[in-house]
Design a protein around this motif. Sequence first.
Motif, PDB file in Angstrom:
ATOM      1  N   ARG A  37     -15.807  -7.176 -25.846  1.00 20.34           N
ATOM      2  CA  ARG A  37     -15.766  -6.382 -27.075  1.00 20.34           C
ATOM      3  C   ARG A  37     -15.204  -7.193 -28.236  1.00 20.34           C
ATOM      4  N   ALA A  38     -14.335  -8.137 -27.953  1.00 16.76           N
ATOM      5  CA  ALA A  38     -13.766  -8.968 -29.009  1.00 16.76           C
ATOM      6  C   ALA A  38     -14.819  -9.855 -29.672  1.00 16.76           C
ATOM      7  N   THR A  39     -15.972 -10.030 -29.012  1.00 10.79           N
ATOM      8  CA  THR A  39     -17.041 -10.852 -29.593  1.00 10.79           C
ATOM      9  C   THR A  39     -17.947 -10.054 -30.519  1.00 10.79           C
ATOM     10  N   ARG A  83     -18.698  -2.745 -29.895  1.00  7.14           N
ATOM     11  CA  ARG A  83     -17.547  -1.857 -29.812  1.00  7.14           C
ATOM     12  C   ARG A  83     -17.638  -0.915 -28.627  1.00  7.14           C
ATOM     13  N   ASP A  84     -18.851  -0.536 -28.222  1.00  6.16           N
ATOM     14  CA  ASP A  84     -19.032   0.376 -27.091  1.00  6.16           C
ATOM     15  C   ASP A  84     -19.712  -0.364 -25.952  1.00  6.16           C
ATOM     16  N   VAL A  85     -19.094  -0.317 -24.774  1.00  7.62           N
ATOM     17  CA  VAL A  85     -19.628  -1.016 -23.600  1.00  7.62           C
ATOM     18  C   VAL A  85     -19.694  -0.034 -22.436  1.00  7.62           C
ATOM     19  N   LEU A  86     -20.859   0.041 -21.823  1.00  6.62           N
ATOM     20  CA  LEU A  86     -21.034   0.798 -20.578  1.00  6.62           C
ATOM     21  C   LEU A  86     -21.339  -0.205 -19.487  1.00  6.62           C
ATOM     22  N   ASP A 132     -13.227   1.873 -28.702  1.00  6.20           N
ATOM     23  CA  ASP A 132     -11.954   1.835 -29.421  1.00  6.20           C
ATOM     24  C   ASP A 132     -11.061   3.003 -29.029  1.00  6.20           C
ATOM     25  N   GLU A 133     -11.668   4.099 -28.575  1.00  5.48           N
ATOM     26  CA  GLU A 133     -10.898   5.309 -28.269  1.00  5.48           C
ATOM     27  C   GLU A 133     -10.263   5.290 -26.881  1.00  5.48           C
TER      28      GLU A 133
END
Length: 283
Positions: A170-172, A175-178, A199-200
């Motif tokens: 996500r740092a690359t 924002r949302d990863v499944l 982020d949540e």
Amino acid sequence: MQILSIQSHVAFGYVGNSAAVFPLQRLGHEVWPVLTVNFSNHTGYGEWRGPLVAPADVAAVIDGISERAAFPGIDAVLSGYQGDPAVGAVILDAVAKVKAANPDAVYCCDPVMGDVGRGFFVRPGIPEFMRDEVVPAADVITPNHFELDFLSGRTTTTLDEVVAAVDVVRATGPRDVLVTSVVHGALGSEELDLVAVSDEGAWAVTTPLLPITPNGGGDVTAAVYLAHLRTTGSPATALGLTANTLFAILERTLASGRRELELVASQDAIATPPTRFTVRALR
């Protein structure tokens, strides 16, 4: 919602756009499918017929959609298997143009590269291209466990390690990863997890591991997760709906004895997902 889906197509069976378009439509969304291949069937059969679509032709179709003044109304771009960096460049160009026309649009990428037990099954150079060029440009990605480990440069065996690896990716950019097909704990486990991180927070759903590995499951997962994420605005809700939908499809496919996904027969479960498996927070 209007979705530009740039993926492969098969006449027989369900992979790529052939797997993604119907579930999205059954959920009530408009889909503009752009084909990167037009095969008789997926390559898992060992034999197939039909052409690869030249990158310039893929770009021409996208340009034609743009000429219909469609880009400002597109809410998301969806892509899956990218067998050629030239096609990947066309997809990234389309993403940039859609976002210029609609800054609220998102790009969802299923970074297809390989799987546990099979290793990489794409051409040399594709994994690095996905990691260095495509994934950083995406807002949402749906890697499997094997692909997450490659993208993060880590080897993960616990859920805590999976979440930490997702944070590296996500740092690359996305924002949302499944993360799909997450296997952890003892070898020979009869369960697997889907893990969503944003982020949540981070969440997981555990389902039984069915004795079936049909082609196209990842394509359906990416499409359904994107749809529910954009519709509900909640990664946790989207995760639960996606996990329950996919399990229902796989369970029906297993019962049918057929090799191809039972998408049409599962359409009620797509439109109104069951609530068999619950989401739990990981952080």
